[in-house]
Design an enzyme around this catalytic site. Structure first.
Site, PDB file in Angstrom:
ATOM      1  N   LYS A  48       0.809  -1.237   0.000  1.00  0.00           N
ATOM      2  CA  LYS A  48       0.000   0.000   0.000  1.00  0.00           C
ATOM      3  C   LYS A  48       0.839   1.283   0.000  1.00  0.00           C
ATOM      4  CE  LYS A  48      -2.452  -2.548  -0.572  1.00  0.00           C
ATOM      5  NZ  LYS A  48      -2.942  -2.504  -1.947  1.00  0.00           N
ATOM      6  N   SER A  49       2.058   1.163  -0.527  1.00  0.00           N
ATOM      7  CA  SER A  49       2.936   2.339  -0.566  1.00  0.00           C
ATOM      8  C   SER A  49       3.129   2.866  -1.978  1.00  0.00           C
ATOM      9  CB  SER A  49       4.310   1.966   0.000  1.00  0.00           C
ATOM     10  OG  SER A  49       4.183   1.506   1.305  1.00  0.00           O
ATOM     11  N   THR A  51       3.239   0.380  -4.738  1.00  0.00           N
ATOM     12  CA  THR A  51       3.857  -0.739  -5.470  1.00  0.00           C
ATOM     13  C   THR A  51       3.303  -0.851  -6.893  1.00  0.00           C
ATOM     14  OG1 THR A  51       3.572  -1.861  -3.339  1.00  0.00           O
ATOM     15  CG2 THR A  51       4.513  -3.156  -5.145  1.00  0.00           C
ATOM     16  N   HIS A 112       8.278  -7.470  -0.479  1.00  0.00           N
ATOM     17  CA  HIS A 112       7.887  -6.608   0.654  1.00  0.00           C
ATOM     18  C   HIS A 112       8.839  -6.793   1.841  1.00  0.00           C
ATOM     19  CE1 HIS A 112       4.244  -5.275  -1.183  1.00  0.00           C
ATOM     20  NE2 HIS A 112       3.535  -6.349  -0.985  1.00  0.00           N
ATOM     21  N   SER A 142      -4.702   2.940   3.952  1.00  0.00           N
ATOM     22  CA  SER A 142      -4.909   2.217   2.697  1.00  0.00           C
ATOM     23  C   SER A 142      -4.946   0.705   2.920  1.00  0.00           C
ATOM     24  CB  SER A 142      -3.765   2.582   1.733  1.00  0.00           C
ATOM     25  OG  SER A 142      -3.849   1.859   0.548  1.00  0.00           O
ATOM     26  N   TYR A 202       6.033   8.079  -2.244  1.00  0.00           N
ATOM     27  CA  TYR A 202       4.780   8.173  -3.007  1.00  0.00           C
ATOM     28  C   TYR A 202       4.370   9.645  -3.196  1.00  0.00           C
ATOM     29  CZ  TYR A 202      -0.229   7.299  -3.974  1.00  0.00           C
ATOM     30  OH  TYR A 202      -1.498   7.261  -4.527  1.00  0.00           O
ATOM     31  N   ARG A 269      -7.769   2.439  -5.067  1.00  0.00           N
ATOM     32  CA  ARG A 269      -8.831   2.904  -4.176  1.00  0.00           C
ATOM     33  C   ARG A 269      -9.081   4.385  -4.434  1.00  0.00           C
ATOM     34  NH1 ARG A 269      -9.501   4.660   1.327  1.00  0.00           N
ATOM     35  NH2 ARG A 269      -7.301   5.244   1.187  1.00  0.00           N
ATOM     36  N   LYS A 270      -8.209   5.267  -3.857  1.00  0.00           N
ATOM     37  CA  LYS A 270      -8.389   6.706  -4.071  1.00  0.00           C
ATOM     38  C   LYS A 270      -7.167   7.348  -4.710  1.00  0.00           C
ATOM     39  CE  LYS A 270     -11.543   7.739  -0.257  1.00  0.00           C
ATOM     40  NZ  LYS A 270     -11.673   8.532   0.978  1.00  0.00           N
ATOM     41  N   GLY A 271      -5.996   6.818  -4.372  1.00  0.00           N
ATOM     42  CA  GLY A 271      -4.771   7.348  -4.962  1.00  0.00           C
ATOM     43  C   GLY A 271      -4.485   8.794  -4.577  1.00  0.00           C
TER      44      GLY A 271
HETATM   45  P1  A3P Z   1      -5.094   4.317  -1.576  1.00  0.00           P
HETATM   46  O1  A3P Z   1      -5.623   3.097  -0.890  1.00  0.00           O
HETATM   47  O2  A3P Z   1      -4.722   5.403  -0.616  1.00  0.00           O
HETATM   48  O3  A3P Z   1      -5.980   4.811  -2.653  1.00  0.00           O
HETATM   49  P2  A3P Z   1       0.115  -0.676  -3.498  1.00  0.00           P
HETATM   50  O4  A3P Z   1       0.180  -0.601  -4.953  1.00  0.00           O
HETATM   51  O5  A3P Z   1       1.454  -0.648  -2.819  1.00  0.00           O
HETATM   52  O6  A3P Z   1      -0.765  -1.770  -3.044  1.00  0.00           O
HETATM   53  O7  A3P Z   1      -0.535   0.683  -3.009  1.00  0.00           O
HETATM   54  C1  A3P Z   1      -1.893   0.948  -3.262  1.00  0.00           C
HETATM   55  C2  A3P Z   1      -2.119   2.431  -3.110  1.00  0.00           C
HETATM   56  O8  A3P Z   1      -1.581   3.101  -4.269  1.00  0.00           O
HETATM   57  C3  A3P Z   1      -3.613   2.712  -3.075  1.00  0.00           C
HETATM   58  O9  A3P Z   1      -3.733   3.908  -2.292  1.00  0.00           O
HETATM   59  C4  A3P Z   1      -3.898   2.946  -4.548  1.00  0.00           C
HETATM   60  O10 A3P Z   1      -5.068   3.656  -4.793  1.00  0.00           O
HETATM   61  C5  A3P Z   1      -2.647   3.723  -4.979  1.00  0.00           C
HETATM   62  N1  A3P Z   1      -2.399   3.600  -6.411  1.00  0.00           N
HETATM   63  C6  A3P Z   1      -2.529   2.493  -7.197  1.00  0.00           C
HETATM   64  N2  A3P Z   1      -2.206   2.763  -8.454  1.00  0.00           N
HETATM   65  C7  A3P Z   1      -1.862   4.066  -8.502  1.00  0.00           C
HETATM   66  C8  A3P Z   1      -1.439   4.936  -9.556  1.00  0.00           C
HETATM   67  N3  A3P Z   1      -1.348   4.503 -10.805  1.00  0.00           N
HETATM   68  N4  A3P Z   1      -1.163   6.223  -9.246  1.00  0.00           N
HETATM   69  C9  A3P Z   1      -1.270   6.661  -7.960  1.00  0.00           C
HETATM   70  N5  A3P Z   1      -1.686   5.887  -6.926  1.00  0.00           N
HETATM   71  C10 A3P Z   1      -1.957   4.606  -7.187  1.00  0.00           C
END
Ligand code: A3P
Length: 307
Positions: A48-49, A51, A112, A142, A202, A269-271
């Site tokens: 959730k950073s 990735t 991870h 997240s 991020y 989710r929200k990004g």
């Molecule tokens: P949120 O839950 O705050 O929306 P990971 O990829 O490490 O699982 O992290 C997921 C987080 O990155 C989620 O944050 C997701 O919405 C966000 N995310 C995924 N794809 C993205 C993108 N293309 N640009 C920006 N944020 C993104």
């Protein structure tokens, strides 16, 4: 039952100790069997950073001469299917099979695990490591809906409350070790050897993704020429949150690792930066601020909590 209760202290969602033990075996296997090539790229993160975003960007940078943007495999595959996670290759044969992954260019993998748990082969080879982290409160915010949405095995027990899981997060009780240890491990490794490890945040990518696409490309030895400005724009556009979230594969697909199944849509989710403020109280923020300030003291590492 006793063990299960005690085990509940191990993670933010599951009350079941054995759910998390399941994650240990593949980590140990990847440590033991993965053989890094000098040309490999390892993307490392806490879940959730960012990735998914970093995988999509790195994959596009590496493969920019193999596919034009409108033929990118990212249009029909989730980034996690294109960039495999080392800990999901749970047995020796699978790890040997990844020898063939991305044969057209450098191989890209993700992990991870904390820096100190890398296999020796990663340390010894000339492979490059890219780490991305995120402010801890957005990371925590997240993670919870992601675990709940994917109904991670919990033996029918109700998930921990927000307060309980936040308390555990503050105490550093977490499947990949305390948040601050994870980020500091990579932060210090970057200070020691910036050619080996690129440390990203991020929030910085959200602020100026073009700059970081160029930095990533240079870091892996695939810098862009001046004529490639349109390619950079194309990559950035392809990998935007809105674009990726709305691809059919990411709306409906399922990502299957060897130990879990995850809905592709739950990676998007929200990004946003600062969403924690919609879920956590000012008291929770104050409590965590004190902890993180003490833990990061003297390191020079700081986080941005709002856009
Ligand atoms: P949120 O839950 O705050 O929306 P990971 O990829 O490490 O699982 O992290 C997921 C987080 O990155 C989620 O944050 C997701 O919405 C966000 N995310 C995924 N794809 C993205 C993108 N293309 N640009 C920006 N944020 C993104």
């Amino acid at each position: 039952q006793e063990r299960s209760r005690e085990g509940g202290r191990l993670c933010l969602y599951s009350n079941n100790f054995w759910t998390w033990v399941k994650f240990l075996r593949p980590i140990l296997n990847s440590q033991k069997y993965f053989k890094a090539h000098d040309t490999d790229i390892i993307i490392s993160t806490l879940p959730k950073s960012g990735t998914t975003w970093l995988k999509a960007l790195t994959y596009s940078i590496v493969n920019r001469n193999n596919y034009s943007i409108n033929q990118s495999p990212l249009l029909i595959s989730n980034p996690h299917d294109l960039v495999p996670r080392l800990e999901f290759q749970i047995n020796q044969e699978d790890l040997i099979n990844v020898e063939n992954t991305n044969s057209a260019g450098p191989r890209i993998f993700s992990t991870h695990v904390p820096y100190h748990l890398f296999s020796n082969s990663i340390h010894k080879s000339k492979c490059k490591v890219i780490y991305i982290c995120r402010n801890p409160l957005d990371h925590f915010t997240s993670l919870r809906p992601f675990l709940l949405e994917n109904e991670f095995e919990n033996d029918g027990e109700p998930p921990l409350s927000l307060d309980e899981s936040f308390d555990m997060f503050c105490r550093g009780i977490y499947p990949y070790g305390p948040f601050w240890e994870h980020v500091l491990g990579y932060w210090n490794a970057n200070l020691r050897n910036p050619d080996k490890l690129l440390f990203l945040k991020y929030e910085d990518l959200q602020q100026d993704v073009v700059l970081y696409v160029k930095k990533i490309a240079e870091f892996i030895g695939l810098g862009f020429s001046e004529e490639e400005d349109d390619v950079i724009k194309g990559i950035v556009q392809l990998c935007t949150f809105e674009n990726m979230k709305n691809l059919e594969v990411n709306k409906t697909g399922i990502f299957s690792g060897n130990i879990i199944e995850v809905k592709n849509c739950s990676f998007f989710r929200k990004g946003q930066v600062g969403d924690w403020a919609n879920y956590l109280t000012p008291e929770m923020k104050e409590k965590f601020d004190k902890i993180i300030e003490a833990k990061l003291q003297g390191s020079g590492l700081k986080f941005k909590y709002s856009a």
